[in-house]
Design an enzyme around this catalytic site. Structure first.
Site, PDB file in Angstrom:
ATOM      1  CG  MET A  30       5.504   3.578 -31.229  1.00 45.89           C
ATOM      2  SD  MET A  30       6.379   2.067 -31.635  1.00 45.89           S
ATOM      3  CE  MET A  30       5.049   0.883 -31.588  1.00 45.89           C
ATOM      4  N   GLY A  31       2.123   6.657 -32.974  1.00 46.25           N
ATOM      5  CA  GLY A  31       1.177   7.114 -33.995  1.00 46.25           C
ATOM      6  C   GLY A  31       0.078   6.113 -34.272  1.00 46.25           C
ATOM      7  N   GLY A  36      -7.421   5.300 -27.082  1.00 47.38           N
ATOM      8  CA  GLY A  36      -6.500   5.049 -25.959  1.00 47.38           C
ATOM      9  C   GLY A  36      -5.464   6.162 -25.880  1.00 47.38           C
ATOM     10  CG  HIS A  37      -2.548   6.542 -28.987  1.00 46.51           C
ATOM     11  ND1 HIS A  37      -2.988   5.789 -30.050  1.00 46.51           N
ATOM     12  CD2 HIS A  37      -1.380   5.974 -28.598  1.00 46.51           C
ATOM     13  CE1 HIS A  37      -2.125   4.821 -30.298  1.00 46.51           C
ATOM     14  NE2 HIS A  37      -1.131   4.907 -29.428  1.00 46.51           N
ATOM     15  CD  GLN A 148      -3.940  -1.316 -15.850  1.00 45.56           C
ATOM     16  OE1 GLN A 148      -4.687  -0.488 -15.312  1.00 45.56           O
ATOM     17  NE2 GLN A 148      -4.194  -2.620 -15.856  1.00 45.56           N
ATOM     18  CB  SER A 185      -3.871  -2.393 -29.883  1.00 43.44           C
ATOM     19  OG  SER A 185      -2.617  -2.595 -30.517  1.00 43.44           O
ATOM     20  NE  ARG A 187       2.534  -4.454 -33.023  1.00 38.36           N
ATOM     21  CZ  ARG A 187       3.355  -3.781 -32.203  1.00 38.36           C
ATOM     22  NH1 ARG A 187       2.909  -3.334 -31.043  1.00 38.36           N
ATOM     23  NH2 ARG A 187       4.613  -3.565 -32.547  1.00 38.36           N
TER      24      ARG A 187
HETATM   25  P1  AMP Z   1       1.882   2.993 -28.745  1.00 37.29           P
HETATM   26  O1  AMP Z   1       1.564   4.016 -29.797  1.00 37.29           O
HETATM   27  O2  AMP Z   1       1.211   1.670 -28.958  1.00 37.29           O
HETATM   28  O3  AMP Z   1       3.359   2.886 -28.450  1.00 37.29           O
HETATM   29  O4  AMP Z   1       1.229   3.545 -27.388  1.00 37.29           O
HETATM   30  C1  AMP Z   1       1.534   4.837 -26.921  1.00 37.29           C
HETATM   31  C2  AMP Z   1       0.985   4.989 -25.526  1.00 37.29           C
HETATM   32  O5  AMP Z   1      -0.430   4.801 -25.554  1.00 37.29           O
HETATM   33  C3  AMP Z   1       1.546   3.944 -24.539  1.00 37.29           C
HETATM   34  O6  AMP Z   1       1.740   4.548 -23.284  1.00 37.29           O
HETATM   35  C4  AMP Z   1       0.434   2.933 -24.490  1.00 37.29           C
HETATM   36  O7  AMP Z   1       0.400   2.173 -23.295  1.00 37.29           O
HETATM   37  C5  AMP Z   1      -0.780   3.818 -24.605  1.00 37.29           C
HETATM   38  N1  AMP Z   1      -1.936   3.038 -25.066  1.00 37.29           N
HETATM   39  C6  AMP Z   1      -1.971   2.177 -26.109  1.00 37.29           C
HETATM   40  N2  AMP Z   1      -3.167   1.576 -26.177  1.00 37.29           N
HETATM   41  C7  AMP Z   1      -3.903   2.075 -25.145  1.00 37.29           C
HETATM   42  C8  AMP Z   1      -5.229   1.833 -24.665  1.00 37.29           C
HETATM   43  N3  AMP Z   1      -6.045   0.969 -25.267  1.00 37.29           N
HETATM   44  N4  AMP Z   1      -5.643   2.522 -23.574  1.00 37.29           N
HETATM   45  C9  AMP Z   1      -4.820   3.403 -22.950  1.00 37.29           C
HETATM   46  N5  AMP Z   1      -3.558   3.663 -23.353  1.00 37.29           N
HETATM   47  C10 AMP Z   1      -3.110   3.003 -24.434  1.00 37.29           C
END
Ligand code: AMP
Length: 285
Positions: A30-31, A36-37, A148, A185, A187
């Site tokens: 979601m950008g 992590g991304h 995860q 995150s 957030r």
């Molecule tokens: P999101 O943008 O929050 O929807 O996350 C996109 C992808 O990145 C999803 O598969 C999440 O699980 C992964 N993701 C988000 N935060 C982390 C993190 N701290 N470590 C690894 N992957 C993450």
């Protein structure tokens, strides 16, 4: 790096890439990218000629009371992070492109969608499953990489892929954390300085849960109580759920069996910010 905004263009590019002999690894996001991304993009780039990162803040997975309107966005910064991690294509459709007028189709995964996030955020996983299926149709990836960090989401996506026979291999990659253990995150940006310091308690609570299990505890109550003791020391944290569950099915039990893989799951609110985290652990013999 190419920026693609329509499903048709994305499908054409995917066909061209495949014809040219490239496999496609995809990272749905979601950008407001963080490391992590980036770790998912790097993993995809190790194995695929082309990495497609989708950036789409999916309204269908937000409830009216959720943070859709204030969800953080910075496309220019995202482009730099994605490219540096090895991304070749960003797929960034508009809401109208993904949900054309009259849109009326929902993918609803049963079972693993129901507890925890599913119970606290009704409809959330319908939104996730529907958008991930649509992203897979647009990008046609060979493999897709998920974190995860959103553990239940990985189970929902795997269930959908198996049930629908989608030709995509799913990878679940480890959670990237800040130096004090807080899971990265998008957030986290909502947190004030004080809340940010308090948020490290999530990692400490999960770590205490793991060490309690490693000391030989098998009773769910005792494991949850140990984690709760850590969180209850932090004023201003509201617990949505705090649990130990079977890692494959998310079913909960009073006692876990030796050798059983479990997941410690929590969701809390700190001020107006809702955070989730988890750790995997095997019950000792
Ligand atoms: P999101 O943008 O929050 O929807 O996350 C996109 C992808 O990145 C999803 O598969 C999440 O699980 C992964 N993701 C988000 N935060 C982390 C993190 N701290 N470590 C690894 N992957 C993450």
């Amino acid at each position: 790096m190419r920026i693609i905004t329509t499903v048709e263009e994305m499908q054409t590019l995917a066909r061209e890439l495949r014809a040219a002999g490239s496999t496609i690894g995809c990272v749905p996001t979601m950008g407001y990218l963080h490391d992590g991304h980036a770790s998912l993009i790097r993993a995809a780039a190790e194995h695929h000629g082309t990495v497609v990162t989708s950036i789409f803040v999916n309204p269908m997975q937000f409830a009216p009371t959720d943070d859709l309107s204030r969800y953080p966005r910075d496309f220019e910064r995202d482009k730099i992070i994605a490219e540096a991690a090895g991304c070749a294509v960003i797929f960034a459709p508009t809401v109208d492109e993904m949900y054309p007028a009259g849109f009326a189709t929902t993918i609803s995964v049963g079972g693993v969608s129901a507890p925890f996030e599913g119970a606290h955020r009704p409809g959330h996983y319908d939104g996730v499953a529907t958008v991930v299926a649509k992203l897979f149709v647009a990008i046609a990836p060979d493999e897709a990489y998920f974190g995860q960090k959103d553990y239940q989401q990985t189970l929902v996506v795997r269930r959908m892929v198996t049930d629908l026979g989608l030709p995509v291999k799913i990878h679940t990659m480890p959670t990237r954390r800040e130096s004090d253990g807080l899971a990265m995150s998008s957030r986290n940006v909502y947190l004030s300085e004080e809340e940010r310091a308090q948020a490290a308690a999530l990692y400490r609570a999960l770590s205490v849960g793991v060490s309690t299990i490693e000391r030989g505890e098998r009773q769910a109550d005792a494991i949850v109580d140990a984690m709760h003791a850590v969180l209850s020391m932090i004023p201003g944290i509201t617990i949505d759920y705090l649990a130990v569950a079977d890692a494959a099915t998310l079913s909960t039990h009073e006692t876990y069996a030796a050798g059983q893989e479990v997941v410690l799951l929590l969701a809390v609110r700190i001020g107006t910010t809702r955070l989730i985290d988890n750790m995997l652990c095997t019950i000792g013999g």
